[in-house]
Design a protein around this motif. Structure first.
Motif, PDB file in Angstrom:
ATOM      1  N   ASN A 130     -39.523  11.763 -76.765  1.00 31.06           N
ATOM      2  CA  ASN A 130     -39.464  10.784 -75.677  1.00 31.06           C
ATOM      3  C   ASN A 130     -40.264   9.524 -75.968  1.00 31.06           C
ATOM      4  N   PHE A 131     -41.355   9.628 -76.715  1.00 32.26           N
ATOM      5  CA  PHE A 131     -42.077   8.416 -77.104  1.00 32.26           C
ATOM      6  C   PHE A 131     -41.253   7.590 -78.094  1.00 32.26           C
ATOM      7  N   TYR A 163     -37.703   2.558 -78.670  1.00 31.15           N
ATOM      8  CA  TYR A 163     -36.402   1.880 -78.705  1.00 31.15           C
ATOM      9  C   TYR A 163     -36.205   1.035 -77.448  1.00 31.15           C
ATOM     10  N   LEU A 164     -36.500   1.611 -76.299  1.00 26.41           N
ATOM     11  CA  LEU A 164     -36.283   0.904 -75.032  1.00 26.41           C
ATOM     12  C   LEU A 164     -37.196  -0.312 -74.907  1.00 26.41           C
ATOM     13  N   ARG A 165     -38.435  -0.175 -75.333  1.00 24.85           N
ATOM     14  CA  ARG A 165     -39.360  -1.313 -75.263  1.00 24.85           C
ATOM     15  C   ARG A 165     -38.929  -2.424 -76.210  1.00 24.85           C
ATOM     16  N   ASN A 166     -38.403  -2.061 -77.362  1.00 24.05           N
ATOM     17  CA  ASN A 166     -37.855  -3.073 -78.277  1.00 24.05           C
ATOM     18  C   ASN A 166     -36.680  -3.803 -77.653  1.00 24.05           C
ATOM     19  N   SER A 223     -45.426  19.587 -75.078  1.00 20.55           N
ATOM     20  CA  SER A 223     -46.754  18.997 -75.236  1.00 20.55           C
ATOM     21  C   SER A 223     -46.696  17.570 -74.715  1.00 20.55           C
ATOM     22  N   ILE A 224     -47.835  17.060 -74.277  1.00 19.44           N
ATOM     23  CA  ILE A 224     -47.864  15.651 -73.864  1.00 19.44           C
ATOM     24  C   ILE A 224     -48.419  14.768 -74.988  1.00 19.44           C
ATOM     25  N   TYR A 225     -48.756  15.358 -76.119  1.00 18.40           N
ATOM     26  CA  TYR A 225     -49.331  14.601 -77.225  1.00 18.40           C
ATOM     27  C   TYR A 225     -48.365  14.548 -78.408  1.00 18.40           C
ATOM     28  N   SER A 226     -48.339  13.402 -79.080  1.00 12.12           N
ATOM     29  CA  SER A 226     -47.359  13.141 -80.132  1.00 12.12           C
ATOM     30  C   SER A 226     -48.019  12.977 -81.493  1.00 12.12           C
ATOM     31  N   LYS A 227     -47.249  13.267 -82.526  1.00 10.57           N
ATOM     32  CA  LYS A 227     -47.710  13.062 -83.903  1.00 10.57           C
ATOM     33  C   LYS A 227     -47.514  11.623 -84.361  1.00 10.57           C
ATOM     34  N   GLY A 228     -46.850  10.798 -83.556  1.00  5.65           N
ATOM     35  CA  GLY A 228     -46.677   9.388 -83.896  1.00  5.65           C
ATOM     36  C   GLY A 228     -45.249   9.024 -84.250  1.00  5.65           C
ATOM     37  N   ASP A 288     -53.200   9.888 -79.215  1.00  6.04           N
ATOM     38  CA  ASP A 288     -51.980  10.680 -79.350  1.00  6.04           C
ATOM     39  C   ASP A 288     -51.052  10.548 -78.146  1.00  6.04           C
ATOM     40  N   PHE A 289     -51.432   9.682 -77.219  1.00  5.11           N
ATOM     41  CA  PHE A 289     -50.601   9.492 -76.024  1.00  5.11           C
ATOM     42  C   PHE A 289     -50.358   7.996 -75.800  1.00  5.11           C
ATOM     43  N   GLY A 290     -51.286   7.344 -75.116  1.00  4.49           N
ATOM     44  CA  GLY A 290     -51.075   5.949 -74.738  1.00  4.49           C
ATOM     45  C   GLY A 290     -50.911   4.995 -75.901  1.00  4.49           C
ATOM     46  N   LYS A 291     -51.654   5.225 -76.982  1.00  2.00           N
ATOM     47  CA  LYS A 291     -51.560   4.335 -78.136  1.00  2.00           C
ATOM     48  C   LYS A 291     -50.182   4.412 -78.793  1.00  2.00           C
ATOM     49  N   ILE A 292     -49.458   5.510 -78.536  1.00  2.00           N
ATOM     50  CA  ILE A 292     -48.094   5.645 -79.049  1.00  2.00           C
ATOM     51  C   ILE A 292     -47.077   5.207 -78.003  1.00  2.00           C
ATOM     52  N   ALA A 293     -47.271   5.673 -76.758  1.00  2.00           N
ATOM     53  CA  ALA A 293     -46.308   5.368 -75.694  1.00  2.00           C
ATOM     54  C   ALA A 293     -46.268   3.883 -75.352  1.00  2.00           C
ATOM     55  N   PHE A 294     -47.410   3.201 -75.506  1.00  2.00           N
ATOM     56  CA  PHE A 294     -47.471   1.773 -75.188  1.00  2.00           C
ATOM     57  C   PHE A 294     -47.753   0.909 -76.419  1.00  2.00           C
ATOM     58  N   GLY A 295     -47.860   1.552 -77.582  1.00  4.91           N
ATOM     59  CA  GLY A 295     -48.292   0.838 -78.776  1.00  4.91           C
ATOM     60  C   GLY A 295     -47.181   0.110 -79.513  1.00  4.91           C
ATOM     61  N   ASN A 296     -47.516  -0.314 -80.719  1.00  2.00           N
ATOM     62  CA  ASN A 296     -46.608  -1.097 -81.552  1.00  2.00           C
ATOM     63  C   ASN A 296     -45.353  -0.289 -81.892  1.00  2.00           C
ATOM     64  N   ALA A 297     -44.195  -0.886 -81.667  1.00  2.00           N
ATOM     65  CA  ALA A 297     -42.915  -0.209 -81.926  1.00  2.00           C
ATOM     66  C   ALA A 297     -42.053  -0.987 -82.908  1.00  2.00           C
ATOM     67  N   ARG A 298     -42.659  -1.863 -83.709  1.00  4.89           N
ATOM     68  CA  ARG A 298     -41.883  -2.752 -84.580  1.00  4.89           C
ATOM     69  C   ARG A 298     -41.115  -2.008 -85.665  1.00  4.89           C
TER      70      ARG A 298
END
Length: 675
Positions: free
Chosen positions: A375-376, A381-384, A354-359, A306-316
């Motif tokens: 923010n995630f 968008y920024l990583r794309n 919260s620091i955790y996201s629903k995705g 709910d954190f890193g896998k979203i903040a650093f994960g696939n953004a396609r």
């Protein structure tokens, strides 16, 4: 909030309470307590805690296993009508889908003195409510019956914390009302290692720490036989001996915590004790470690679903939209601004921290989310767009500071983006923030940047400043009336605060109407506000008005207040002694320049004297001067500089005196006399 780690449920022992006797018995009250009308040690007190006792113990139940039990007994006197609110109770309870904390043995009585006799009103079960706050938290609430000025209320209950061993609650010896007696006892078997922390600035009447032996007889049951033979049940016994660690505090005549301006949260400074579970190890078993480090928190957050896998994960899923938004744009700063404004304009912050996201998918579909969701999404968008982005977790001002490494201390997350070899801070959830600026509530201690090979920190107090400039040109009429123009420019956190103020209204025009209603002594001809919506980090305000409350005409003389737009009327610092820091959150400057044009037939009789003061180490400074420019013009100059965001207890008296000087100088009048 994440699921708390649970401990293994074995070692069948039954821990003895081995408690000291409580000082008072529930339900037995002295008539003198009901006859009390004022607390001699603090006559301003609206209520008084006569007695409170707390007990935290890790015990074993043969049916359910190891558990933490927290018990409370509290008696409160209501002295004034403002104190009736202390008869409302909220008890927070954790849950994780498997276990739920539970209130047990709740007893509550309101005592009143009616015609010289003690009357009791007991709390009914139907008046106790249990509500789900979220999937990790419940709240049990109740209000005491028949409470009025003079009542004494008494409450006693236990919380069965089940396997939530890490939820040993802090014990507050100090409250917003005085406390005559507060006692807290903690009993922990030697297998559980806790680290204790004390906060606050008061002293204890007693603190003792000791150990005592515990011996229990264990009963074992075995069965033999079966099939053709008769089943036999045999019982045997053995003895288990271990050591309990005991910690015992008593506080007497604890003063009320007086909350004053410029404090992050009183929970940081109220007299209290806290415990952190470090490890558990039973005989013959391995060590179970629960103490975290900043390195492990960084690593765990990177891997968290709910954190890193979203903040650093696939953004396609946002790739095509990103390309469309940035088509033809080559400047990196402009790209960031476009994506930042797109998220702010199209996705609504629900207000939940919260620091955790629903995705990403759910946030993109719902068009709203908590601070992590928003923010995630911006991070994706920024990583794309090719930028390097890391999340930064922090604890907001109202959430308090963290005393030791624990991920549950963090309740807010923002972004740190690398743009043109510089770090840029971003929070798309807060609509009043400019780019490279965090909300005021985030200026609290340090922020942890997540995503590197080791933890990285940013001092949040170093991030911001505020600058307010007030420039007025005022014509003085022969009857003493003042009229002219006032220009105000706000930058940094002064601009952010003003955006928030204006944002309370449906539009700027409504704010201007309210301003006129609040300043009836001003006859406003023109009023305009610019810069609210474009986040330029500079907001301007221009007012043309006749001002009727800054001057007096009497006996051929005109008495004029030297400052028009930003006079300090009240000292925010009123305590004789402040033991906790003054926390402004940021450095700031306030400058005001006023040009007074004199009326025909008048001359200067008296001007306020100049004043200049600088606090030790240049932590703050104030300059005030009123000068005659020529026979027809006076210039007033006022400059306040707060050069350190935090002032500690040893600085309080000098800071308070500084503001006393400011009020004194700004209240001295310019006097004109008729020629």
């Amino acid at each position: 909030m994440k699921l708390l780690l649970l401990l293994p449920l074995f070692l069948f022992v039954n821990l003895s309470a081995n408690c000291k006797e409580e000082k008072i018995k529930f339900g037995k009250i002295d008539k003198e307590d009901l006859e009390m009308t004022v607390y001699d040690k603090d006559t301003t007190a609206v209520a008084l805690i006569l007695y409170e006792y707390g007990d935290s113990e890790i015990e074993y139940n043969q049916t359910y296993g190891w558990r933490l039990v927290f018990s409370v007994h509290r008696r409160i006197k209501i002295l004034k009508k403002e104190g009736v609110k202390y008869a409302d109770f909220q008890i927070g309870l954790s849950k994780d889908g498997t276990h739920e904390e539970e209130v047990k043995g709740l007893k509550a009585i309101t005592f009143n003195l009616e015609n010289g006799k003690i009357q009791k009103d007991e709390l009914g079960k139907k008046d106790v409510y249990l509500d789900d706050v979220n999937k990790y938290y419940q709240q049990e609430t109740f209000s005491m019956p028949n409470v009025k000025v003079g009542s004494v209320i008494e409450v006693k209950y236990s919380i069965d914390c089940k396997a939530f061993f890490r939820n040993m609650r802090p014990w507050m010896f100090q409250h917003s009302i005085p406390t005559e007696y507060s006692e807290y006892l903690v009993k922990v078997p030697e297998y559980f290692k806790f680290r204790k922390f004390t906060l606050g600035f008061e002293t204890y009447a007693l603190f003792e720490e000791d150990t005592y032996p515990v011996s229990h007889v264990l009963t074992h049951k075995t069965r033999s036989g079966g099939d053709a033979s008769v089943v036999q049940t045999e019982y045997s016994q053995s003895t288990l001996a271990f050591v309990n660690n005991r910690y015992h505090w008593i506080a007497e005549n604890m003063p009320a915590f007086k909350k004053e301006a410029y404090i992050s949260t009183e929970d940081n400074y109220i007299q209290q004790v806290q415990f952190e579970l470090q490890s558990v190890q039973f005989p013959g078993d391995r060590l179970y470690s629960y103490s975290e480090s900043w390195e492990s928190i960084n690593s765990n957050l990177i891997e968290d679903e709910d954190f890193g896998k979203i903040a650093f994960g696939n953004a396609r899923i946002l790739e095509n939209e990103t390309n469309t938004l940035l088509k033809g744009i080559t400047d990196d700063q402009e790209k960031v601004e476009i994506l930042y404004n797109h998220v702010r304009s199209n996705y609504k912050f629900t207000g939940r921290n919260s620091i955790y996201s629903k995705g990403l998918r759910r946030t993109e579909s719902d068009k709203n989310g908590n601070v992590a969701d928003i923010n995630f999404l911006l991070s994706a968008y920024l990583r794309n767009a090719g930028f390097t982005v890391k999340p930064m977790v922090l604890s907001t001002r109202s959430n308090g500071v963290f005393l030791f490494p624990t991920v549950t201390s963090f309740n807010y997350v923002v972004l740190v983006a690398e743009i043109n070899d510089k770090l840029l801070l971003l929070d798309a959830a807060d609509k009043d923030c400019a780019i490279n600026e965090l909300p005021y509530q985030c200026l609290n201690g340090k922020g942890l940047i997540v995503g590197g090979t080791k933890p990285e920190w940013i001092n949040l107090y170093d991030l911001g400043n505020a600058n307010s400039q007030f420039v007025s040109t005022i014509q003085i009429a022969e009857d003493g009336k003042l009229s002219g123009s006032i220009s105000i420019a706000r930058m940094g956190y002064a601009a952010q605060a003003f955006r928030t103020e204006v944002g309370e209204f449906t539009n700027t025009d409504k704010y201007i109407e309210d301003f006129a209603d609040r300043n009836l002594d001003w006859e406003i001809e023109e009023h305009e506000v610019n810069g609210i919506d474009n986040l330029s980090n500079r907001i301007t305000q221009k007012i043309s008005a006749t001002i009727n409350n800054k001057s007096i005409f009497a006996a051929d003389k005109i008495y004029i207040n030297p400052l028009v737009a930003n006079q300090t009327d009240e000292n925010p610092f009123k305590l004789d002694e402040r033991k906790y820091p003054v926390d402004f959150g940021f450095k700031f400057k306030e400058n005001e320049v006023v040009i007074f044009n004199l009326p025909e037939g008048y001359e200067i009789e008296e001007l306020p004297g100049a004043f200049k003061v600088t606090l030790p180490n240049s932590k703050a400074a104030y300059l005030f001067s009123v000068q005659k420019v020529n026979d027809k013009q006076i210039q007033v100059f006022s400059n306040l500089s707060i050069n350190d965001p935090v002032f500690y207890a040893e600085d309080y008296v000098s800071l308070k005196e500084l503001f006393n000087h400011i009020i004194e100088k700004q209240s001295q009048q310019i006097i004109l006399k008729k020629i």
